[in-house]
Design a protein around this motif. Structure first.
Motif, short mmCIF file in Angstrom:
data_model
loop_
_atom_site.label_atom_id
_atom_site.label_comp_id
_atom_site.label_asym_id
_atom_site.label_seq_id
_atom_site.Cartn_x
_atom_site.Cartn_y
_atom_site.Cartn_z
N VAL A 1 0.76 -1.12 -0.01
CA VAL A 1 -0.06 0.04 0.12
C VAL A 1 1.13 1.34 0.04
O VAL A 1 0.34 2.24 0.31
N CYS A 2 1.86 1.04 -0.55
CA CYS A 2 3.13 2.05 -0.42
C CYS A 2 4.03 1.82 -1.58
O CYS A 2 4.62 0.97 -1.72
N ASP A 3 4.08 2.90 -2.31
CA ASP A 3 5.08 3.20 -3.54
C ASP A 3 6.52 2.74 -3.41
O ASP A 3 7.20 1.72 -4.06
N ARG A 4 7.12 3.19 -2.15
CA ARG A 4 8.32 2.88 -1.78
C ARG A 4 8.72 1.41 -1.51
O ARG A 4 9.75 0.86 -1.92
N ALA A 5 7.51 0.86 -0.78
CA ALA A 5 7.88 -0.49 -0.61
C ALA A 5 7.73 -1.33 -1.55
O ALA A 5 8.25 -2.40 -1.90
#
Length: 230
Positions: free
Chosen positions: A173-177
């Motif tokens: 739910v996170c672009d970075r992850a």
């Protein structure tokens, strides 16, 4: 026929025209439950970048998809289905899972809220983890949970490596992850779902957290209806 009815028919016709291509239907299938970058779509469909760009432009012009810039790598964008764009035309994508794992970077807001929301929509167990877990859950996430009568699981944020297994159904739910895990795993785009949800911690306002909450609930409601217990 009224002007309003005429406009509706024109919009529907444009949607049907945009979907009148096998490759574009495959793109829509891929985006039914999660977001993908154009590169990921091209890799999965084995199509060149220029052709993917054409198909995405057609779908965007018809209001079927929208795009947003990655919060991690600003050169990257993510494609998602526009809310309600397909009405009753959404293709079915059904999967099975024994457990769902929601992932973000710090495991301090989005993934925590997602796991708690999931428990209100599905009997399939869910946990959350972070690629670089924070020391504590963000106060804004705790406040948002209270505003929406949602009970967050007790305890501090946890590392992804401490909670994940090969059998899990993974949702970033996170672009970075998402981008970190794809670089690390070098897997296919279909190996997990990604939801490109802006980080409310960066903004810090109630509106930012409530917006993230609403987007998570919308997507979880959809996924829960398409995911069966294994």
């Amino acid at each position: 026929m009224t002007a309003e009815q005429t406009d509706s028919v024109v919009e529907r016709a444009a949607t049907h025209a945009a979907l009148g291509d096998a490759s574009r239907l495959r793109v829509v299938d891929l985006l039914t439950l999660g977001d993908l970058s154009p590169t990921e779509i091209g890799t999965t469909l084995e199509l060149p970048s220029n052709l993917i760009a054409h198909h995405l432009n057609v779908l965007e012009s018809a209001g079927v998809i929208t795009r947003g810039q990655s919060e991690a790598d600003g050169r990257r964008s993510y494609v998602r289905l526009a809310e309600g764009a397909l009405r009753d035309l959404v293709p079915g994508r059904v999967a099975r899972a024994s457990r769902v794992v929601f992932i973000c970077t710090a495991n301090s807001a989005r993934s925590q809220l997602a796991a708690a929301l999931w428990a209100t929509h599905s009997s399939i167990p869910a946990v959350s983890g972070g690629t670089h877990p924070a020391e504590h859950i963000d106060p804004g996430a705790l406040a948002a949970a209270r505003r929406h009568d949602l009970a967050l699981p007790p305890g501090a944020p946890r590392s992804l490596s401490a909670v994940i297994s090969d059998a899990d159904f993974v949702v970033t739910v996170c672009d970075r992850a998402h981008e970190e895990l794809r670089t690390r795993d070098e897997g296919e785009a279909g190996g997990r779902l990604h939801w490109s949800i802006p980080d409310p911690v960066r903004v810090g306002s109630e509106d930012a957290f409530d917006s993230a909450f609403a987007e998570l609930e919308r997507r979880i409601t959809h996924l829960a209806s398409a995911l069966s217990p294994r």
